[in-house]
Design a protein around this motif. Structure first.
Motif, PDB file in Angstrom:
ATOM      1  N   UNK A  27      96.912  10.878 -71.901  1.00 39.46           N
ATOM      2  CA  UNK A  27      97.006  11.176 -70.472  1.00 39.46           C
ATOM      3  C   UNK A  27      96.092  12.328 -70.074  1.00 39.46           C
ATOM      4  N   UNK A  28      95.680  13.123 -71.070  1.00 46.41           N
ATOM      5  CA  UNK A  28      94.783  14.225 -70.736  1.00 46.41           C
ATOM      6  C   UNK A  28      93.386  13.705 -70.381  1.00 46.41           C
ATOM      7  N   UNK A  29      93.048  12.524 -70.918  1.00 47.48           N
ATOM      8  CA  UNK A  29      91.793  11.893 -70.508  1.00 47.48           C
ATOM      9  C   UNK A  29      91.855  11.623 -69.008  1.00 47.48           C
ATOM     10  N   UNK A  30      93.022  11.107 -68.594  1.00 43.53           N
ATOM     11  CA  UNK A  30      93.195  10.843 -67.167  1.00 43.53           C
ATOM     12  C   UNK A  30      93.116  12.137 -66.362  1.00 43.53           C
ATOM     13  N   UNK A  31      93.817  13.164 -66.831  1.00 43.62           N
ATOM     14  CA  UNK A  31      93.846  14.415 -66.079  1.00 43.62           C
ATOM     15  C   UNK A  31      92.436  14.950 -65.864  1.00 43.62           C
ATOM     16  N   UNK A  32      91.655  14.906 -66.948  1.00 41.94           N
ATOM     17  CA  UNK A  32      90.281  15.381 -66.831  1.00 41.94           C
ATOM     18  C   UNK A  32      89.519  14.534 -65.813  1.00 41.94           C
ATOM     19  N   UNK A  33      89.614  13.225 -65.994  1.00 36.06           N
ATOM     20  CA  UNK A  33      88.915  12.287 -65.120  1.00 36.06           C
ATOM     21  C   UNK A  33      89.300  12.529 -63.661  1.00 36.06           C
ATOM     22  N   UNK A  34      90.572  12.779 -63.445  1.00 35.92           N
ATOM     23  CA  UNK A  34      91.109  12.949 -62.089  1.00 35.92           C
ATOM     24  C   UNK A  34      90.618  14.255 -61.467  1.00 35.92           C
TER      25      UNK A  34
END
Lengths: 342, 619
Positions: free
Chosen positions: B521-528
Motif C-alpha cells: 500500500x505504500x506504493x499507492x501512497x507514494x503514487x498518490x
C-alpha cells in the motif's frame, strides 16, 4: 548502532527506488509513451490475469485435497452427519460456480484485451439471458434452502422426553456443569444466591436441588439424546463443540438450549483417529474478555452402561458442602439429608 | 428557457467573485465545495486505513508467530506488552475491535461513500454543488470530531473499546467485564454518535441533490450507475443509522444511568447486579438492523464505481443497465430484512431463524445477477487495463468468492458449526472488506485526474494492484480452511485446545502475506501523494468517458462548470455504438447530431430534440 544501520539502509533503498521511478518516468516521457492504451502493457496485465487464474485454481485444488484430513474434523453426532452433508453439497455447487465464473472473469479480459483495430460490441442487454440467470440461481437456492430448513427444524425441534439433561453455565473464564441427580430434576437456581462456593446459585429451598451434582467434566451417553441447558453468569458466551457440530450462545438472563445425539464415544474416536489422548472439547465462541481463548471444558462420551455407572457414582453437591444445609428450610432438612445421602 | 439560463450565468459570476476572496480556511478547511469535502473525506479515510491496517498487522503477528518477542514495538505499545514481549490478551481484543470499527465505519463508510458520493454526485448529474453545502461541511466536521475522539481512545490508560466491533452487551456495558469497557467504550459510543450524525447529514444531502439538482435531460433512467448506487446507499443509511443510534443510546443508559435494557441476572466481580428484565438479544437485533444494511452501505458504492469503470474500460455499455438498478433496489429492500442471520445461534426463536434463512438466500439472487452482468460486460469488449479497471475486476473476483461462502453461512443449519469461526472472517473480509476496498481504490485511480488535475503513474498502479490482489487472496483464502476446521475468531492463541493445535504454519503464512500486502500500500501512497503535486497534467478526458464530470475544466472551480451547466441527451453508456466513428459518445452530444449511430427509438427522440431546439431559438 545496528538500528542506525538498518534505518540508513531503509532510507537508501527508498531513495534508490525513487530514483529508478524518476528515471523510468523521464524515459517514458522522452519516448512519448504515455498512453494507458499501450498494447504491451495490456498484454502484460491480461497475461498476469491468466497466470493468476490457472495458478490459483491449481493451488486451490492441490491444497484442498492435500490437507483434507486436517481441515475436516471427524463428526460425532447424528445431526452433524446431516449438516456436514449439506455443507458438502453446498460446497459442490459453490465450487462449480466459483471456478466457472472466475475462469470467465479472467479469460474474457485476456481474450478481449485492447487492440486499436478492435471494436467492442454494443451489447447493452438481453432479456433472455437476464431472466435465465435470475431463475437458475433462484431454483438452486430454493433447493439448498429446502434441505437446510428441514435439517434446521429437526435440530431445533423440542428435545425428546427421555433426553439426558445437563446444565452448562459459562462465566469469565470457565465452564461449569450441573446434573439433575437421581430425581432427574434440576433444582431451581437464582443468580442472587451465587457465592464463592455455590457457583451455580442453587436454591436449596427447592428439594430438586438436593441431589444435583456438579462434575468436573461433562459425561454424556453415546447414542442417546442429550439436552444441554445453557446459561451464562456474567456476559455472553457460546457453547461450541466442533466435533458435535453444536453451538449455542449462553446469554445472561435468558436460558438457551441445544439437544443432539452423540454417536461416537471418546474411545471410538480415539481408535478412529489413532490418538490415545483424544478428548472432545467444549470451547467458548463468543468474545467474552481477556480469557476468551482459554475457556476449555471436556466432554466425555461414554457407552450407555458406563455412563449409568458414572452417573450413579457422583456425589450430590450438597453432601460435599454440608454448610449449605443451613440454607435448607427446616421442614425439608431431613429430606435433604436423605436425598444428598448424608 | 433563455431567462433561466441568464439567471444561472449571473449566479455564476457571483460565484467566481466569491472564490476570489476565499481565504485558506474557507477554501481548504471549512469549505462548502463538495470537491474539497470529498478530498477531506478521502485523506482522512486513507489515514484511518493505515491505522486500521497497522492494527491488523499487530494481531496477525501474534496469530502467526505466537512465540515472537515483540519487544521492538515497546516504544509504540508500551504497557500493552508483557515483560516477555508478548501482547496483552485484553489488548489483543482491543486491536481486533478497533480494526473492525475503523475499517467498517471510518474507512469503508466515510472514506468510500463520503469521498465518492460527495465528489461524483454533483459532477455526474450536472449540479453546481450539493443541495446544502453547509450541511455537507458539517458532515465532514462531525466525522472529523468523531475521528478525533476515536483516535484519542486508542491512547487512554484502560485501552479502547475491546468487546468486538459489534460491542455486544453485557460485555461492553460492564466495566468489570473488561477494562476496555470503561472509558474506552464511552469514547467509542460518543464517537459513534457523531459519526452517525455525520452520515445522516451527508445522506440527506446526497438524496436531496440527486432528486432535485439533476441537469436538464438527466432523467433517472439516464443516471450513471454510480449515482444510482450512491443514492440507494444514502437511503439505506438514512433508514438504518438512526437504529444504531438508538441501540447506542440505550447502551449509554445501561452503562451510565442504571437502566436494564440489555442487562439481566448478572453476577460479576463477586457481586450480583440489581439489573433484571433486560435482554442482550435486544441489542443484537437493533445492532444488526443497522449492521446488515451497513454491509451494503459499504458495498453498493463500490459496485457502482465498478459498473462505471468496467463499462468505460471495456468500451462497452454496462450489460443490463435496468437489471443492475433493479438488483440494487432489491438488495436495498432485502438488506433490511435479513439481519437476524447474524444471530442464528444467539438463542433467538428457531422459527425466526428459518424466516431469516429464506430471506437471506433470496438476497443472493440479485447479487448473482450483478456478478453475471459484470462478466457479460467484459465479453466481447475491447478491454483497457487501467489500474482502476484491474481493481474493478479484482472487486468482482472477491465479490464472487466471498459471496458464494455466504450460501453456507446464510443457511441456518450449516451456520451452526461455522458461526463465529474463521470461515466467517474469510467470508466478510472478501465480500465486504476487500471488495469495497478495491472499489475505493478503483475510484481513486479512475477519478484522480479529475480530483487533482494530474495523472497517477499507471505502472506503479499495476504493481500495486497485483501485489494487493494476490496478497488479499493469500491472506483470506486460507482462512476458509481454518474456519472449516472450527477455529473460533477473536482468539488470542490456539494452544489451549487439542482440536486447534494444527495450522500454525498456515497462520504464519497468512501473517507474512498480510505484511507484504500492507507494504504494497505504500506504493499507492507514494503514487498518490507524489502525483498530486508532481504528476503529469491530465487531459480533459483521460479515459474517453461519456459522463459529465469529464466536460468540466481540468481543475473545476467552485460551481464546477465555468459557463452554463451542460445538458444531457442520452444515457451514460454509449460506448462503441455501431455507426459512430469514435468508441464513445458523451452524454452532452445531442441525438440529433449523431444520426449515423442512433437506434430506431433514438431517431424519434432526436426529431423531438430538434423541434424543441427550434422552439427555443424562436423564443
Amino acid at each position: 548502532m545496528l538500528s542506525l544501520v538498518i534505518w540508513i539502509s531503509v532510507i537508501l533503498v527508498a531513495v534508490i527506488l525513487f530514483t529508478i521511478y524518476r528515471v523510468y518516468t523521464l524515459v517514458q516521457v522522452a519516448k512519448g509513451k504515455q498512453d494507458t492504451r499501450d498494447e504491451n502493457n495490456t498484454t502484460w496485465n491480461a497475461t498476469m490475469g491468466m497466470i493468476f487464474l490457472i495458478g490459483g485454481i491449481i493451488a486451490f485444488f492441490w491444497y484442498s485435497t492435500k490437507e483434507f484430513d486436517n481441515y475436516t474434523l471427524p463428526v460425532a453426532s447424528d445431526h452433524g452427519v446431516i449438516t456436514d452433508n449439506l455443507f458438502w453439497i453446498t460446497m459442490a455447487v459453490t465450487v462449480f460456480v466459483f471456478v466457472v465464473t472466475q475462469i470467465l472473469l479472467f479469460y474474457f479480459p485476456y481474450k478481449y484485451q485492447y487492440r486499436e483495430s478492435n471494436t467492442a460490441s454494443f451489447y447493452p442487454h438481453n432479456n433472455k439471458l437476464e431472466v435465465l440467470w435470475t431463475i437458475v440461481p433462484a431454483v438452486v437456492l430454493t433447493l439448498l434452502i429446502g434441505s437446510g430448513l428441514k435439517a434446521w427444524w429437526d435440530i431445533t425441534d423440542e428435545a425428546p422426553q427421555d433426553a439426558e439433561v445437563v446444565e452448562i453455565v459459562g462465566y469469565q473464564f470457565a465452564w461449569a456443569s450441573r446434573y439433575p441427580g437421581k430425581d432427574k430434576q434440576l433444582g431451581d437456581a437464582d443468580y442472587k444466591l451465587i457465592d464463592v462456593d455455590n457457583q451455580m446459585g442453587m436454591d436449596f429451598s427447592d428439594k430438586s436441588a438436593f441431589d444435583d451434582f456438579l462434575p468436573r467434566e461433562i459425561h454424556i451417553p453415546k447414542g442417546k439424546p442429550v439436552l444441554f441447558k445453557i446459561k451464562a453468569r456474567d456476559v455472553i458466551h457460546s457453547v461450541y463443540a466442533p466435533h458435535f457440530r453444536m453451538q449455542m450462545n449462553a446469554v445472561p438472563g435468558m436460558p438457551t438450549q441445544f439437544w443432539f445425539v452423540p454417536n461416537k464415544s471418546t474411545e471410538d474416536m480415539r481408535v478412529e483417529l489413532g490418538n490415545p489422548d483424544f478428548n472432545y472439547e467444549l470451547v467458548c465462541n463468543k468474545i467474552c474478555g481477556k480469557g476468551h481463548f482459554a475457556m476449555r471444558y471436556l466432554i466425555v462420551v461414554d457407552e450407555p452402561e458406563d455412563y449409568q455407572k458414572w452417573y450413579a457414582e457422583q456425589e450430590p453437591w450438597l453432601s460435599q458442602n454440608p454448610d449449605y444445609l443451613a440454607n435448607v428450610p427446616d421442614n425439608l432438612k431431613e429430606v435433604a439429608m436423605i436425598s444428598a445421602g448424608m | 428557457m433563455a431567462v433561466a439560463e441568464v439567471q444561472i450565468e449571473e449566479h455564476d459570476v457571483h460565484h467566481d467573485d466569491h472564490e476570489h476572496h476565499d481565504s485558506f480556511i474557507s477554501k481548504y478547511i471549512f469549505s462548502t465545495d463538495h470537491k474539497t469535502i470529498a478530498k477531506q473525506f478521502l485523506i482522512t479515510g486513507i489515514f484511518w486505513a493505515l491505522i486500521g491496517g497497522a492494527l491488523s498487522l499487530l494481531f496477525r503477528l501474534q496469530l502467526g508467530f505466537p512465540d515472537m518477542d515483540l519487544g521492538f514495538l515497546q516504544p509504540i505499545l508500551g504497557g500493552w506488552l508483557t515483560d516477555t514481549g508478548k501482547l496483552d490478551t485484553e489488548f489483543y481484543l482491543a486491536l481486533v475491535t478497533m480494526h473492525g470499527t475503523i475499517m467498517v465505519f471510518f474507512v469503508l463508510t466515510a472514506g468510500l461513500s463520503g469521498t465518492f458520493s460527495n465528489y461524483l454526485i454533483p459532477l455526474q448529474i450536472g449540479a453546481r454543488d450539493m443541495a446544502s453545502g453547509f450541511m455537507n461541511m458539517l458532515s465532514y466536521w462531525f466525522f472529523f470530531l468523531s475521528s478525533v475522539i476515536m483516535f484519542i481512545s486508542l491512547f487512554i490508560e484502560t485501552g479502547p473499546a475491546s468487546g468486538g466491533w459489534t460491542v455486544y452487551p453485557p460485555l461492553s456495558a460492564l466495566p468489570q467485564a473488561m477494562s476496555g469497557s470503561g472509558l474506552g467504550m464511552t469514547l467509542w459510543l460518543v464517537s459513534m454518535v457523531f459519526f452517525i450524525a455525520s452520515t445522516l447529514l451527508g445522506g440527506i444531502n446526497y438524496i436531496t441533490t440527486v432528486i432535485n439538482l439533476r441537469t436538464e435531460g438527466m432523467t433517472f433512467s439516464r443516471l450513471p450507475l454510480t449515482i444510482w448506487a450512491f443514492f440507494i446507499t444514502a437511503v439505506i443509511g438514512l433508514l438504518s443509522f438512526p437504529v444504531l443510534f438508538s441501540a447506542a443510546l440505550l447502551l449509554v443508559f445501561d452503562r451510565s444511568f442504571g437502566t436494564s435494557f440489555y442487562l439481566s441476572d448478572i453476577y460479576i466481580g463477586g457481586e450480583a447486579l440489581p439489573n433484571t428484565g433486560g435482554s442482550p438479544i435486544l441489542y443484537q437485533h437493533l445492532f444488526w438492523f443497522l449492521g446488515h444494511p451497513e454491509v451494503y452501505i459499504v458495498l453498493l458504492p463500490a459496485l457502482g464505481i465498478t459498473s462505471e469503470v468496467i463499462s468505460t474500460n471495456s468500451r462497452k455499455p454496462i450489460f443490463g443497465y435496468q437489471a443492475m438498478i433493479i438488483s440494487m433496489l432489491a438488495i436495498a429492500v432485502l438488506s433490511f430484512i435479513v439481519w437476524a442471520h447474524h444471530m442464528f445461534v444467539s438463542g433467538m426463536n428457531p422459527f425466526l431463524g428459518s424466516i431469516f434463512t429464506i430471506l437471506t438466500l433470496i438476497i443472493a439472487v440479485p447479487s448473482a445477477v450483478k456478478a453475471f452482468n459484470y462478466i457479460t460486460t467484459l465479453w466481447r469488449g475491447n478491454i483497457v487495463f487501467t489500474p482502476a479497471m484491474l481493481f474493478s475486476i479484482g472487486l468482482v473476483s472477491f465479490f464472487i468468492s466471498g459471496g458464494l461462502t455466504g450460501l453456507f453461512l446464510g443457511n441456518s443449519a450449516i451456520d451452526i458449526n461455522l458461526h463465529d469461526t474463521y470461515f466467517v472472517v474469510a467470508h466478510f473480509h472478501l465480500v465486504m472488506g476487500s471488495a469495497s476496498f478495491f472499489g475505493l481504490m478503483a475510484g481513486v485511480y479512475h477519478w484522480f485526474p479529475k480530483m487533482f488535475g494530474r495523472m497517477m503513474d499507471s505502472t506503479l498502479g499495476h504493481i500495486h494492484f497485483w501485489m494487493t490482489f494476490i496478497g488479499v487472496y493469500l491472506v483470506f483464502f486460507p482462512l476458509h480452511y481454518i474456519g472449516i476446521a472450527g477455529f473460533p475468531r477473536r482468539y488470542y492463541s490456539f494452544t489451549n485446545f487439542d482440536a486447534f493445535s494444527i495450522f500454525t504454519d498456515l497462520n504464519a503464512f497468512v501473517s507474512v502475506a498480510a505484511i507484504l500486502t500492507f507494504a504494497a500500500q505504500f506504493i499507492f501512497l507514494f503514487n498518490f501523494f507524489y502525483n498530486i503535486f508532481r504528476g503529469r497534467k491530465a487531459p480533459a478526458n483521460p479515459w474517453n468517458s461519456t459522463t459529465l464530470e469529464w466536460t468540466t475544466p481540468r481543475v473545476p472551480g467552485h460551481g464546477n462548470w465555468p459557463g452554463e451547466i451542460p445538458k444531457v441527451y442520452r444515457w451514460s453508456y454509449d460506448y462503441s455504438k455501431p455507426g459512430s466513428d469514435k468508441d464513445f459518445i458523451p452524454q452532452t452530444v445531442p441525438l440529433s447530431e449523431t444520426p449515423e449511430s442512433n437506434l430506431p427509438h433514438e431517431n424519434e427522440m432526436a426529431s423531438k430534440e430538434s423541434v424543441a431546439k427550434k422552439d427555443a431559438a424562436k423564443a
